[in-house]
Design a protein around this motif. Structure first.
Motif, short mmCIF file in Angstrom:
data_model
loop_
_atom_site.label_atom_id
_atom_site.label_comp_id
_atom_site.label_asym_id
_atom_site.label_seq_id
_atom_site.Cartn_x
_atom_site.Cartn_y
_atom_site.Cartn_z
N SER A 218 1.17 5.42 1.31
CA SER A 218 1.14 4.20 2.11
C SER A 218 -0.19 3.48 1.93
CB SER A 218 1.44 4.48 3.59
OG SER A 218 0.29 4.93 4.23
N PHE A 219 -1.28 4.22 1.72
CA PHE A 219 -2.56 3.54 1.50
C PHE A 219 -2.50 2.71 0.22
CE2 PHE A 219 -6.72 3.41 -0.61
CZ PHE A 219 -7.40 2.62 0.32
N VAL A 220 -2.02 3.34 -0.85
CA VAL A 220 -2.00 2.64 -2.14
C VAL A 220 -1.05 1.44 -2.08
CG1 VAL A 220 -1.38 2.87 -4.58
CG2 VAL A 220 -2.70 4.67 -3.46
N ALA A 221 0.09 1.61 -1.43
CA ALA A 221 1.09 0.53 -1.41
C ALA A 221 0.69 -0.60 -0.46
CB ALA A 221 2.46 1.09 -1.01
N LYS A 222 0.10 -0.23 0.69
CA LYS A 222 -0.05 -1.29 1.71
C LYS A 222 -1.49 -1.64 2.04
CE LYS A 222 4.05 0.36 4.10
NZ LYS A 222 4.27 1.43 5.02
N ARG A 223 -2.42 -0.70 1.92
CA ARG A 223 -3.75 -0.98 2.49
C ARG A 223 -4.87 -1.06 1.46
NH1 ARG A 223 -5.67 2.71 5.92
NH2 ARG A 223 -4.16 4.33 5.45
N MET A 224 -4.59 -0.68 0.23
CA MET A 224 -5.68 -0.66 -0.74
C MET A 224 -6.15 -2.09 -1.06
SD MET A 224 -6.02 1.64 -4.12
CE MET A 224 -5.02 0.63 -5.20
N ALA A 225 -5.21 -3.05 -1.02
CA ALA A 225 -5.61 -4.45 -1.25
C ALA A 225 -6.59 -4.83 -0.14
CB ALA A 225 -4.37 -5.35 -1.21
N GLY A 226 -7.76 -5.26 -0.54
CA GLY A 226 -8.77 -5.63 0.46
C GLY A 226 -9.81 -4.55 0.68
N TYR A 227 -9.59 -3.37 0.05
CA TYR A 227 -10.52 -2.24 0.27
C TYR A 227 -11.96 -2.64 -0.06
CZ TYR A 227 -12.68 2.36 -0.30
OH TYR A 227 -13.52 3.45 -0.21
N ALA A 228 -12.17 -3.28 -1.20
CA ALA A 228 -13.55 -3.57 -1.64
C ALA A 228 -14.27 -4.44 -0.61
CB ALA A 228 -13.53 -4.26 -3.01
N ARG A 229 -13.57 -5.39 0.00
CA ARG A 229 -14.23 -6.30 0.94
C ARG A 229 -14.33 -5.71 2.35
NH1 ARG A 229 -11.52 -10.24 2.49
NH2 ARG A 229 -9.72 -9.81 1.20
N GLN A 230 -13.35 -4.88 2.71
CA GLN A 230 -13.25 -4.50 4.12
C GLN A 230 -13.69 -3.07 4.42
OE1 GLN A 230 -9.61 -5.51 5.96
NE2 GLN A 230 -9.57 -7.56 5.12
#
Ligand SMILES: Cc1cc2nc3c(=O)[nH]c(=O)nc-3n(C[C@H](O)[C@H](O)[C@H](O)COP(=O)(O)OP(=O)(O)OC[C@H]3O[C@@H](n4cnc5c(N)ncnc54)[C@H](O)[C@@H]3O)c2cc1C
Length: 466
Positions: A218-230
């Motif tokens: 679920s992290f890779v599919a839903k939450r990884m987008a934005g990781y670098a900024r957030q």
């Protein structure tokens, strides 16, 4: 027809069935006995013990679903492994490698003893992206700085693709003498009883391979987008919270690597996330070179650091009652959930070792007792990094101001409000400087930030002058 002689699969920090090279090796040989040894010589922190109880229960459950079971025993690992292998008439014992000094010594001793008994002993690489000795400078020496180390890792072949649960997994029955000695997880007395302080952990976590795999997916599919900024914003669920699953090996770093790489073309978020996973390997590689990392400063001049002895200040820090909201929020998050956001770990560690001038080892020990992801490599490595005494450390004179850090990384104050309800009514800048409003029930600052900073720099200066 008599059973074929079994292979003993000795589980340690690799409590999973998929991508487990030692288990795959065992399954290919024939019937398997799955063993976990709770060895009192390897003391675990209280939060880790809580996790381990449920982790063993989950692994036993997963094995039973396949017709096997986890044989749990307590005692000296060397004595138990040898005894069980002999009782079972095993031809081999297999495991995935560990990298800490004492653990390696035990494994070497057991390997030697088993060989004398005529029993094969095979170790496998199952817990890292690459083995520590595989990543070397051009001169063949270990790296001491992360960035070139990570560059070297990226220039290597990608880690092997993860393995599935072995299709051929069959189980040997336990000899009666072994069956009499095996224990249920509850018999290891891992859970806190009086008092039972683990409600927050139960509310936060579900240990085990299935939960870890679901979290990774679920992290890779839903939450990884934005990781670098957030990823630096503790109020957001922007990081993976995979650390305890990696610590106990419910998820392997290779599974993480390939889940990210398979997702899409490697973008900024995926690359940033994998480089964080890389720090875990680097910490273990450093532990491999410096087995005393948990107790000795890697920069020896820090042996002369005039750390203060101040039990009251240490206790205020541990209890989240320093009077600095972002520090107190982090320490309370840790106490309640067994985990703390990485940015806040850095802030509380800087506050302890600099504004309070307390020895980094006191902080490391508290984390080791209270973190569910407490890791014999990552924990001391990061403490030394923040305290300035690690090889590739932030310089000691870089001292985080907890007010500015709070304003920068928790600008709306949501993280502080969640963990420090006494000041939840404060707004704007007041939330990070509550002493100006003298709120009831919240402590005044235990140290003046300017005075604490000057004291830390003066202490550090004594190392430069010597
Ligand atoms: C003082 C201090 C002590 C720490 N003690 C531990 C510890 O005992 N165990 C532990 O796993 N991490 C430790 N860390 C590193 C880091 O804080 C955690 O790994 C991270 O917060 C875990 O959250 P996550 O899984 O959401 O991380 P993500 O940001 O999602 O990162 C993914 C994974 O990368 C690894 N990782 C990320 N950052 C680091 C890092 N700096 N060092 C090593 N591995 C990293 C972890 O395995 C993590 O699960 C410590 C950091 C500090 C500053």
């Amino acid at each position: 027809m008599p059973d074929r002689a079994p292979t003993v699969m000795w589980f340690r920090d690799d409590l999973r069935l998929a991508d487990n090279p030692a288990l795959t090796d065992a399954a290919m040989q024939g019937p398997v006995i799955c063993l976990y040894v709770h060895d009192p010589a390897f003391a675990l922190g209280a939060a880790e013990r809580w996790w381990l109880h449920d982790a063993l229960t989950a692994l036993d459950h997963d094995l039973r679903a396949r017709g096997g079971q986890l044989c749990i025993m307590e005692g000296s690992a060397q004595a138990v492994v040898q005894w069980l292998a002999q009782q079972a008439g095993a031809t081999a014992v297999v495991w995935n490698r560990r990298y800490g000094g004492p653990a390696r010594q035990v494994d070497t001793d057991i390997k030697t003893a088993l060989k004398v008994m005529g029993i094969d002993a095979r170790s496998h690489p199952g817990n890292m992206l690459h083995e520590p000795w595989q990543v070397r400078t051009r001169q063949g020496t270990p790296f001491r700085v992360y960035t070139p180390w990570w560059r070297a890792v990226q220039a290597m072949e990608a880690p092997l693709p993860p393995m599935s649960v072995p299709a051929s997994l069959t189980f040997a029955s336990l000899p009666p003498a072994v069956g009499e000695q095996q224990l249920a997880p509850s018999a290891l007395r891992l859970l806190p009883t009086r008092p039972d302080w683990a409600q927050g952990l139960r509310d936060t976590w579900q240990p085990g391979e299935q939960a870890g795999q679901a979290r990774l997916d679920s992290f890779v599919a839903k939450r990884m987008a934005g990781y670098a900024r957030q990823r630096d914003l503790p109020a957001r669920p922007a990081t993976s919270a995979l650390s305890p699953y990696l610590r106990f090996g419910h998820v392997s770093p290779r599974q993480v690597w390939h889940a990210v790489a398979a997702e899409k073309e490697m973008d900024e978020d995926g690359a940033c996330f994998l480089s964080e996973v890389g720090w875990r390997d680097f910490a273990h590689a450093t532990l491999f070179e410096f087995p005393e990392m948990a107790t000795r400063s890697l920069r020896s001049e820090y042996d002369r650091m005039p750390w203060r002895n101040d039990p009251a200040a240490l206790q205020a820090w541990q209890q989240g009652r320093t009077g600095y909201p972002i520090v107190d929020a982090g320490m309370r998050e840790l106490w309640h959930t067994g985990w703390m956001h990485n940015r806040v770990r850095m802030i509380v560690a800087s506050f302890l070792t600099k504004h309070l001038l307390l020895d980094w080892r006191a902080g490391e020990r508290w984390f080791a007792d209270t973190l569910v992801d407490a890791d014999g490599a990552s924990n001391p490595f990061n403490w030394q990094w923040v305290a300035g005494c690690g090889l590739d450390a932030a310089p000691y004179f870089r001292i985080f101001n907890p007010v500015l850090q709070g304003e920068k990384f928790d600008p709306a104050g949501d993280y502080v409000r969640r963990w420090v309800p006494e000041i939840a009514h404060l707004t704007g800048r007041d939330l990070h400087t509550p002493w100006k409003m003298a709120p009831r029930g919240y402590p005044a600052p235990i140290v003046d930030l300017t005075a604490g900073r000057m004291r830390a720099l003066a202490a550090w200066q004594t190392l430069q002058d010597a």
